[in-house]
Scaffold this motif. Structure first.
Motif, PDB file in Angstrom:
ATOM      1  N   ILE A 162       0.832  -1.194   0.000  1.00  0.00           N
ATOM      2  CA  ILE A 162       0.000   0.000   0.000  1.00  0.00           C
ATOM      3  C   ILE A 162       0.873   1.253   0.000  1.00  0.00           C
ATOM      4  N   PHE A 163       0.528   2.186  -0.868  1.00  0.00           N
ATOM      5  CA  PHE A 163       1.262   3.440  -0.931  1.00  0.00           C
ATOM      6  C   PHE A 163       0.665   4.405   0.101  1.00  0.00           C
ATOM      7  N   PHE A 182      -2.375  24.322   9.845  1.00  0.00           N
ATOM      8  CA  PHE A 182      -3.163  25.380   9.235  1.00  0.00           C
ATOM      9  C   PHE A 182      -4.152  26.000  10.224  1.00  0.00           C
ATOM     10  N   THR A 183      -4.575  25.225  11.204  1.00  0.00           N
ATOM     11  CA  THR A 183      -5.564  25.738  12.153  1.00  0.00           C
ATOM     12  C   THR A 183      -4.935  26.364  13.396  1.00  0.00           C
ATOM     13  N   THR A 184      -3.630  26.128  13.616  1.00  0.00           N
ATOM     14  CA  THR A 184      -3.029  26.637  14.862  1.00  0.00           C
ATOM     15  C   THR A 184      -1.775  27.488  14.651  1.00  0.00           C
ATOM     16  N   ASN A 185      -1.010  27.281  13.585  1.00  0.00           N
ATOM     17  CA  ASN A 185       0.276  27.952  13.420  1.00  0.00           C
ATOM     18  C   ASN A 185       0.185  29.174  12.519  1.00  0.00           C
ATOM     19  N   ALA A 186       0.982  30.179  12.837  1.00  0.00           N
ATOM     20  CA  ALA A 186       1.059  31.364  11.978  1.00  0.00           C
ATOM     21  C   ALA A 186       1.777  31.035  10.676  1.00  0.00           C
ATOM     22  N   VAL A 187       2.829  30.222  10.790  1.00  0.00           N
ATOM     23  CA  VAL A 187       3.586  29.755   9.628  1.00  0.00           C
ATOM     24  C   VAL A 187       3.529  28.232   9.606  1.00  0.00           C
ATOM     25  N   VAL A 188       3.223  27.671   8.442  1.00  0.00           N
ATOM     26  CA  VAL A 188       3.145  26.216   8.289  1.00  0.00           C
ATOM     27  C   VAL A 188       4.504  25.703   7.827  1.00  0.00           C
ATOM     28  N   GLU A 189       5.238  25.042   8.731  1.00  0.00           N
ATOM     29  CA  GLU A 189       6.561  24.528   8.391  1.00  0.00           C
ATOM     30  C   GLU A 189       6.492  23.024   8.171  1.00  0.00           C
ATOM     31  N   LEU A 190       7.075  22.583   7.062  1.00  0.00           N
ATOM     32  CA  LEU A 190       7.085  21.164   6.716  1.00  0.00           C
ATOM     33  C   LEU A 190       8.513  20.710   6.437  1.00  0.00           C
ATOM     34  N   PHE A 191       8.735  19.396   6.577  1.00  0.00           N
ATOM     35  CA  PHE A 191      10.037  18.819   6.268  1.00  0.00           C
ATOM     36  C   PHE A 191      10.248  18.783   4.756  1.00  0.00           C
ATOM     37  N   GLY A 192      11.505  18.634   4.359  1.00  0.00           N
ATOM     38  CA  GLY A 192      11.854  18.445   2.959  1.00  0.00           C
ATOM     39  C   GLY A 192      11.910  19.738   2.172  1.00  0.00           C
ATOM     40  N   THR A 193      11.818  19.569   0.849  1.00  0.00           N
ATOM     41  CA  THR A 193      11.884  20.715  -0.065  1.00  0.00           C
ATOM     42  C   THR A 193      10.527  21.058  -0.661  1.00  0.00           C
ATOM     43  N   GLY A 194       9.576  20.152  -0.527  1.00  0.00           N
ATOM     44  CA  GLY A 194       8.277  20.313  -1.165  1.00  0.00           C
ATOM     45  C   GLY A 194       8.198  19.610  -2.497  1.00  0.00           C
ATOM     46  N   ASN A 195       9.361  19.224  -3.040  1.00  0.00           N
ATOM     47  CA  ASN A 195       9.391  18.531  -4.332  1.00  0.00           C
ATOM     48  C   ASN A 195       9.250  17.015  -4.187  1.00  0.00           C
ATOM     49  N   GLU A 196       9.324  16.525  -2.953  1.00  0.00           N
ATOM     50  CA  GLU A 196       9.125  15.100  -2.719  1.00  0.00           C
ATOM     51  C   GLU A 196       7.716  14.699  -3.167  1.00  0.00           C
ATOM     52  N   THR A 197       7.565  13.488  -3.646  1.00  0.00           N
ATOM     53  CA  THR A 197       6.268  13.072  -4.193  1.00  0.00           C
ATOM     54  C   THR A 197       5.753  11.809  -3.511  1.00  0.00           C
ATOM     55  N   ARG A 198       4.438  11.654  -3.583  1.00  0.00           N
ATOM     56  CA  ARG A 198       3.769  10.468  -3.055  1.00  0.00           C
ATOM     57  C   ARG A 198       2.678  10.044  -4.037  1.00  0.00           C
ATOM     58  N   ASP A 199       2.233   8.820  -3.871  1.00  0.00           N
ATOM     59  CA  ASP A 199       1.105   8.275  -4.627  1.00  0.00           C
ATOM     60  C   ASP A 199      -0.005   8.018  -3.617  1.00  0.00           C
ATOM     61  N   PHE A 200      -0.974   8.941  -3.547  1.00  0.00           N
ATOM     62  CA  PHE A 200      -2.024   8.868  -2.530  1.00  0.00           C
ATOM     63  C   PHE A 200      -3.204   8.026  -3.016  1.00  0.00           C
ATOM     64  N   ILE A 201      -3.787   7.268  -2.069  1.00  0.00           N
ATOM     65  CA  ILE A 201      -5.002   6.512  -2.360  1.00  0.00           C
ATOM     66  C   ILE A 201      -5.980   6.727  -1.221  1.00  0.00           C
ATOM     67  N   ASN A 202      -7.192   7.159  -1.581  1.00  0.00           N
ATOM     68  CA  ASN A 202      -8.231   7.397  -0.588  1.00  0.00           C
ATOM     69  C   ASN A 202      -8.703   6.074   0.011  1.00  0.00           C
ATOM     70  N   ILE A 203      -9.082   6.103   1.274  1.00  0.00           N
ATOM     71  CA  ILE A 203      -9.476   4.877   1.963  1.00  0.00           C
ATOM     72  C   ILE A 203     -10.649   4.182   1.279  1.00  0.00           C
ATOM     73  N   VAL A 230      -0.574   7.798  -9.536  1.00  0.00           N
ATOM     74  CA  VAL A 230      -0.525   9.242  -9.752  1.00  0.00           C
ATOM     75  C   VAL A 230       0.488   9.849  -8.789  1.00  0.00           C
ATOM     76  N   GLU A 231       1.466  10.549  -9.342  1.00  0.00           N
ATOM     77  CA  GLU A 231       2.514  11.170  -8.525  1.00  0.00           C
ATOM     78  C   GLU A 231       2.155  12.618  -8.253  1.00  0.00           C
TER      79      GLU A 231
END
Length: 297
Positions: A162-163, A182-203, A230-231
């Protein structure tokens, strides 16, 4: 057809149980939590699981193992716990099937984590596994155990790689992290560069994929990719959140990669689509639905 879901209280297991019951399957559920209301429900000891009692009593036609640990970071901190839940327990289940119900088909939920950082995309089942976390290693070892029981004891098994599964009820990983920030922070900080990709599948697509495998997999110890092929980049996911929240918050990427996290993923789902699978929920629609649910929690 009598189906047994082990791990029926978890994210995937609970959705799968609801889906299969809606299809009028004869469903038995099993997990470590106590449930006094459900019929056909079995509570199992989390510290010393006795699968012999379950399989001798239920004698299912198909068992879907949705149990186990599901955290790469936790597997780095508690590798033995991860091994017991994701690898040792799979052996115990299959040994109980071998003794009490050898005609039972066994579907083990594995993970794309076994691929690590693939050399090419899309990722095919034929690629040599290269895990980059204890979680990935233990999922790979569980796949080998499934193949062992097919090769030596003719137990019908398959492993679903499973992806990136997501949907209502998931209170961890990227989408939940984005919702909270998004609901609590003034700035949304995430790991990585943002160019990382995933293949999402809805439950909802995932449980349909499992149903396709129940009816159409070979059950010869094979591995089957479960994704949408889908990437999409993490930055695109963050942009969808920004659009749906309609908040002018800055999203920044810190450039640090978390241990055990892959860089790029896109599944080759040729085997799955040959079984009749088609996804129904695209990622933008799925994120909108996820945000609507998350706001109610």
């Amino acid at each position: 057809m009598k189906l047994l879901i082990i791990g029926s209280k978890g994210f995937i297991g609970s959705h799968l149980a609801d889906f299969l019951l809606s299809k009028n399957y004869n469903v038995y559920e099993c997990d470590v939590a106590v449930d006094y209301l459900k019929t056909n429900y079995i509570t199992i000891d989390a510290t010393n699981s006795d699968f012999h009692a379950i399989f001798s009593a239920v004698k299912p036609d198909v068992c879907i193992n949705c149990s186990g640990a599901a955290s790469v970071p936790d597997s780095l901190i508690h590798p033995l716990r991860d091994y017991i839940l994701n690898t040792q327990n799979v052996f115990k289940m299959l040994d109980a099937i071998r003794i009490h119900q050898p005609a039972c088909k066994f579907i083990n939920l594995s993970s794309a984590a076994i691929y690590g950082n693939p050399a090419a995309l899309p990722v095919k089942e034929s690629f040599i596994p290269a895990p980059i976390s204890p979680y990935g290693w233990h999922k790979m070892q569980a796949e080998m155990i499934c193949k062992e029981f097919y090769d030596y004891y003719q137990i019908s098994t398959c492993s679903l790689r499973i992806f990136s599964a997501y949907g209502a009820g998931l209170t961890k990983q990227l989408l939940w992290d984005l919702h909270k920030k998004f609901t609590t922070n003034a700035v949304v900080e995430l790991f990585g560069t943002g160019n990382e990709t995933r293949d999402f599948i809805n439950i909802h697509d995932l449980v349909n994929a499992i149903d396709c495998c129940i009816h159409n997999a070979r059950f010869e110890g094979e591995f089957i990719n479960v994704g949408n092929g889908v990437e999409i980049s993490i930055k695109q996911i963050a942009d969808y959140f920004k659009t749906h929240y309609q908040l002018r918050k800055e999203v920044v990427f810190n450039g640090h990669t978390k241990p055990g996290d892959p860089l790029y993923w896109r599944a080759d789902i040729s085997l799955l689509t040959a079984m009749g699978y088609k996804y129904a929920i695209d990622i933008e629609t799925g994120i909108k639905q996820y945000i609507s649910w998350a706001k109610t929690v």
